[in-house]
Design an enzyme around this catalytic site. Structure first.
Site, PDB file in Angstrom:
ATOM      1  N   ASP A   7       0.861  -1.179   0.000  1.00 37.14           N
ATOM      2  CA  ASP A   7       0.000   0.000   0.000  1.00 37.14           C
ATOM      3  C   ASP A   7       0.897   1.229   0.000  1.00 37.14           C
ATOM      4  O   ASP A   7       1.700   1.421   0.920  1.00 37.14           O
ATOM      5  CB  ASP A   7      -0.910   0.007   1.229  1.00 37.14           C
ATOM      6  CG  ASP A   7      -1.874  -1.175   1.252  1.00 37.14           C
ATOM      7  OD1 ASP A   7      -2.099  -1.771   0.175  1.00 37.14           O
ATOM      8  OD2 ASP A   7      -2.388  -1.501   2.330  1.00 37.14           O
ATOM      9  N   ASP A 128     -15.420  -3.022  -0.210  1.00 36.53           N
ATOM     10  CA  ASP A 128     -14.847  -2.922   1.134  1.00 36.53           C
ATOM     11  C   ASP A 128     -15.901  -2.417   2.109  1.00 36.53           C
ATOM     12  O   ASP A 128     -16.661  -1.494   1.784  1.00 36.53           O
ATOM     13  CB  ASP A 128     -13.647  -1.979   1.128  1.00 36.53           C
ATOM     14  CG  ASP A 128     -12.584  -2.426   0.130  1.00 36.53           C
ATOM     15  OD1 ASP A 128     -12.448  -3.646  -0.075  1.00 36.53           O
ATOM     16  OD2 ASP A 128     -11.904  -1.556  -0.435  1.00 36.53           O
TER      17      ASP A 128
END
Length: 225
Positions: A7, A128
Protein backbone atom coordinates in the site's frame (compact mmCIF):
# COMPACT_ATOMS: atom_id res chain seq x y z
CA UNK A 1 -3.43 -18.48 -1.62
CA UNK A 2 -1.75 -15.70 0.36
CA UNK A 3 -1.38 -12.40 -1.52
CA UNK A 4 1.02 -9.82 -0.04
CA UNK A 5 0.00 -6.15 -0.21
CA UNK A 6 2.07 -3.06 -0.94
CA UNK A 7 0.00 0.00 0.00
CA UNK A 8 1.67 3.19 -1.23
CA UNK A 9 1.59 6.56 0.50
CA UNK A 10 4.05 9.37 -0.26
CA UNK A 11 6.38 6.96 -1.99
CA UNK A 12 6.52 4.51 0.91
CA UNK A 13 4.84 1.19 1.58
CA UNK A 14 2.63 1.72 4.62
CA UNK A 15 0.30 -0.18 6.88
CA UNK A 16 -2.62 1.74 8.36
CA UNK A 17 -5.06 0.84 11.13
CA UNK A 18 -8.63 1.05 9.80
CA UNK A 19 -7.20 2.85 6.76
CA UNK A 20 -6.38 5.94 8.83
CA UNK A 21 -3.70 5.69 11.53
CA UNK A 22 -0.17 4.99 10.32
CA UNK A 23 1.26 1.89 12.00
CA UNK A 24 4.42 1.34 9.96
CA UNK A 25 6.20 2.59 6.85
CA UNK A 26 8.83 1.00 4.61
CA UNK A 27 11.00 3.28 2.47
CA UNK A 28 12.63 0.48 0.47
CA UNK A 29 9.55 -0.43 -1.54
CA UNK A 30 11.51 -2.41 -4.14
CA UNK A 31 13.08 -4.46 -1.38
CA UNK A 32 9.60 -5.79 -0.69
CA UNK A 33 9.54 -7.35 -4.16
CA UNK A 34 12.48 -9.49 -3.12
CA UNK A 35 10.92 -10.25 0.24
CA UNK A 36 7.68 -11.37 -1.40
CA UNK A 37 9.21 -12.98 -4.49
CA UNK A 38 8.01 -16.51 -3.65
CA UNK A 39 4.34 -15.48 -3.74
CA UNK A 40 2.62 -15.81 -7.13
CA UNK A 41 0.48 -12.69 -6.75
CA UNK A 42 0.92 -9.19 -5.35
CA UNK A 43 -1.53 -6.36 -4.65
CA UNK A 44 -0.27 -2.80 -5.14
CA UNK A 45 -2.64 -0.08 -3.90
CA UNK A 46 -2.02 3.64 -4.41
CA UNK A 47 -3.56 5.05 -1.23
CA UNK A 48 -2.77 8.66 -2.14
CA UNK A 49 -4.68 8.31 -5.41
CA UNK A 50 -7.54 6.52 -3.66
CA UNK A 51 -7.88 9.37 -1.17
CA UNK A 52 -7.48 12.06 -3.84
CA UNK A 53 -4.31 13.37 -2.17
CA UNK A 54 -1.76 12.79 -4.89
CA UNK A 55 -0.41 9.89 -6.89
CA UNK A 56 2.30 7.24 -6.87
CA UNK A 57 1.72 6.43 -10.53
CA UNK A 58 5.39 6.32 -11.50
CA UNK A 59 6.23 4.01 -8.59
CA UNK A 60 3.25 1.79 -9.41
CA UNK A 61 4.50 1.43 -12.99
CA UNK A 62 8.02 0.58 -11.81
CA UNK A 63 6.69 -2.07 -9.42
CA UNK A 64 4.62 -3.64 -12.20
CA UNK A 65 7.62 -3.83 -14.50
CA UNK A 66 10.08 -5.16 -11.92
CA UNK A 67 7.89 -7.56 -9.97
CA UNK A 68 8.74 -11.26 -10.44
CA UNK A 69 5.12 -12.17 -9.69
CA UNK A 70 1.75 -11.22 -11.19
CA UNK A 71 0.60 -7.81 -9.98
CA UNK A 72 -2.89 -6.44 -9.41
CA UNK A 73 -3.17 -2.68 -9.00
CA UNK A 74 -5.80 -0.51 -7.34
CA UNK A 75 -6.25 2.95 -5.91
CA UNK A 76 -7.66 5.95 -7.72
CA UNK A 77 -8.47 4.17 -10.99
CA UNK A 78 -11.41 6.24 -12.18
CA UNK A 79 -11.05 6.22 -15.99
CA UNK A 80 -10.54 3.69 -18.75
CA UNK A 81 -7.40 5.59 -19.80
CA UNK A 82 -5.84 5.12 -16.36
CA UNK A 83 -6.76 1.44 -16.32
CA UNK A 84 -5.20 0.95 -19.75
CA UNK A 85 -1.96 2.64 -18.66
CA UNK A 86 -1.64 0.40 -15.62
CA UNK A 87 -2.29 -2.74 -17.63
CA UNK A 88 0.16 -1.61 -20.29
CA UNK A 89 2.77 -1.19 -17.54
CA UNK A 90 2.45 -4.88 -16.78
CA UNK A 91 -0.36 -5.29 -14.27
CA UNK A 92 -2.37 -8.48 -14.64
CA UNK A 93 -5.61 -6.87 -13.43
CA UNK A 94 -6.90 -3.53 -12.16
CA UNK A 95 -8.85 -3.14 -8.93
CA UNK A 96 -11.75 -0.71 -9.19
CA UNK A 97 -13.01 0.66 -5.88
CA UNK A 98 -14.76 4.00 -5.43
CA UNK A 99 -15.29 4.50 -9.16
CA UNK A 100 -17.51 1.42 -9.25
CA UNK A 101 -20.09 3.42 -7.30
CA UNK A 102 -21.83 6.70 -8.06
CA UNK A 103 -24.70 8.59 -6.46
CA UNK A 104 -25.12 5.88 -3.87
CA UNK A 105 -25.44 3.08 -6.43
CA UNK A 106 -23.44 1.07 -8.96
CA UNK A 107 -21.68 3.11 -11.65
CA UNK A 108 -22.78 0.96 -14.57
CA UNK A 109 -21.70 3.55 -17.13
CA UNK A 110 -18.03 3.48 -16.14
CA UNK A 111 -17.95 -0.25 -15.51
CA UNK A 112 -19.51 -1.08 -18.86
CA UNK A 113 -17.05 1.19 -20.67
CA UNK A 114 -14.16 -0.29 -18.74
CA UNK A 115 -15.24 -3.86 -19.45
CA UNK A 116 -15.57 -3.03 -23.14
CA UNK A 117 -12.12 -1.41 -23.19
CA UNK A 118 -10.04 -3.99 -21.29
CA UNK A 119 -12.33 -7.00 -20.81
CA UNK A 120 -14.02 -8.06 -17.59
CA UNK A 121 -11.37 -10.75 -17.07
CA UNK A 122 -8.93 -7.99 -16.18
CA UNK A 123 -11.22 -6.20 -13.72
CA UNK A 124 -11.51 -6.77 -9.98
CA UNK A 125 -14.12 -4.75 -8.09
CA UNK A 126 -13.31 -3.83 -4.50
CA UNK A 127 -16.28 -4.13 -2.16
CA UNK A 128 -14.85 -2.92 1.13
CA UNK A 129 -17.03 -2.68 4.22
CA UNK A 130 -17.21 -1.34 7.74
CA UNK A 131 -20.16 -2.11 9.95
CA UNK A 132 -21.56 -4.12 7.05
CA UNK A 133 -21.79 -1.14 4.69
CA UNK A 134 -19.63 -0.31 1.68
CA UNK A 135 -16.85 2.29 1.99
CA UNK A 136 -15.52 4.49 -0.83
CA UNK A 137 -13.07 7.38 -1.33
CA UNK A 138 -10.18 5.77 0.45
CA UNK A 139 -12.55 4.35 3.09
CA UNK A 140 -13.53 7.87 4.12
CA UNK A 141 -17.18 7.73 2.99
CA UNK A 142 -19.74 5.09 3.94
CA UNK A 143 -22.59 4.27 1.57
CA UNK A 144 -25.98 2.84 2.47
CA UNK A 145 -25.20 -0.13 0.23
CA UNK A 146 -24.37 -3.61 1.49
CA UNK A 147 -22.47 -6.27 -0.50
CA UNK A 148 -25.44 -8.60 -0.93
CA UNK A 149 -27.35 -5.80 -2.67
CA UNK A 150 -24.62 -4.95 -5.18
CA UNK A 151 -22.92 -8.24 -6.01
CA UNK A 152 -25.54 -9.16 -8.65
CA UNK A 153 -25.20 -5.71 -10.29
CA UNK A 154 -21.40 -5.83 -10.31
CA UNK A 155 -20.93 -9.41 -11.53
CA UNK A 156 -21.40 -8.60 -15.27
CA UNK A 157 -18.37 -6.29 -15.13
CA UNK A 158 -15.90 -8.16 -12.93
CA UNK A 159 -13.85 -11.34 -12.92
CA UNK A 160 -13.68 -11.36 -9.13
CA UNK A 161 -14.07 -9.28 -5.98
CA UNK A 162 -11.66 -7.92 -3.39
CA UNK A 163 -13.48 -7.62 -0.07
CA UNK A 164 -11.76 -5.89 2.83
CA UNK A 165 -13.20 -6.17 6.33
CA UNK A 166 -12.13 -2.66 7.33
CA UNK A 167 -13.36 -3.15 10.91
CA UNK A 168 -10.22 -5.24 11.53
CA UNK A 169 -7.79 -3.68 9.03
CA UNK A 170 -4.33 -3.27 10.51
CA UNK A 171 -5.34 -4.32 14.01
CA UNK A 172 -3.59 -7.72 14.12
CA UNK A 173 -6.59 -9.04 16.06
CA UNK A 174 -7.79 -11.42 13.35
CA UNK A 175 -10.53 -11.03 10.79
CA UNK A 176 -14.20 -12.05 10.85
CA UNK A 177 -14.59 -15.46 9.25
CA UNK A 178 -18.30 -15.20 9.93
CA UNK A 179 -18.45 -12.10 7.73
CA UNK A 180 -16.64 -13.81 4.87
CA UNK A 181 -18.90 -16.86 5.11
CA UNK A 182 -21.81 -14.47 4.67
CA UNK A 183 -20.16 -12.81 1.67
CA UNK A 184 -19.50 -16.19 0.08
CA UNK A 185 -23.26 -16.78 -0.08
CA UNK A 186 -23.74 -13.57 -2.07
CA UNK A 187 -21.75 -14.37 -5.21
CA UNK A 188 -20.23 -17.23 -7.16
CA UNK A 189 -17.34 -15.10 -8.41
CA UNK A 190 -13.91 -15.54 -6.79
CA UNK A 191 -13.31 -13.45 -3.68
CA UNK A 192 -10.04 -12.28 -2.19
CA UNK A 193 -10.51 -11.57 1.51
CA UNK A 194 -8.57 -8.86 3.33
CA UNK A 195 -8.62 -7.01 6.61
CA UNK A 196 -6.93 -8.16 9.79
CA UNK A 197 -5.88 -11.64 8.61
CA UNK A 198 -3.10 -12.77 10.94
CA UNK A 199 -3.01 -16.57 11.18
CA UNK A 200 -2.59 -19.68 9.09
CA UNK A 201 -5.85 -20.95 10.55
CA UNK A 202 -7.71 -17.99 9.03
CA UNK A 203 -5.96 -18.47 5.69
CA UNK A 204 -6.91 -22.16 5.65
CA UNK A 205 -10.52 -21.43 6.56
CA UNK A 206 -10.75 -18.81 3.82
CA UNK A 207 -9.26 -21.34 1.41
CA UNK A 208 -12.04 -23.76 2.37
CA UNK A 209 -14.46 -21.01 1.40
CA UNK A 210 -12.71 -20.73 -1.95
CA UNK A 211 -11.12 -17.39 -1.09
CA UNK A 212 -7.60 -16.03 -1.39
CA UNK A 213 -6.20 -14.06 1.56
CA UNK A 214 -4.63 -10.64 1.00
CA UNK A 215 -2.29 -10.05 3.93
CA UNK A 216 -0.48 -6.89 4.96
CA UNK A 217 0.42 -6.19 8.58
CA UNK A 218 0.99 -9.83 9.60
CA UNK A 219 3.55 -10.28 6.80
CA UNK A 220 5.31 -6.99 7.45
CA UNK A 221 5.67 -7.85 11.14
CA UNK A 222 6.51 -11.48 10.33
CA UNK A 223 3.69 -12.71 12.57
CA UNK A 224 1.66 -14.84 10.18
CA UNK A 225 1.58 -18.19 11.95
Amino acid sequence: MIIPCIDLQEGRAVQLVHGRKLRLAVKDVFGLLERFRDYPLLHVIDLDAAMGRGSNARLVGQLCRKAPMRVRVGGGIRTTARAKRILAAGAEKVIIGSAAFRNGGVNRDLLSRLAAAVGKKRIIVAVDTQGGRILVRGWQEKLRLTPDKVFPELEPYASEFLCTYVDAEGTMRGTSLRWFRQLRKGTQLPITAAGGIRSGREVRELERLGMNAAVGMALYLDRLR
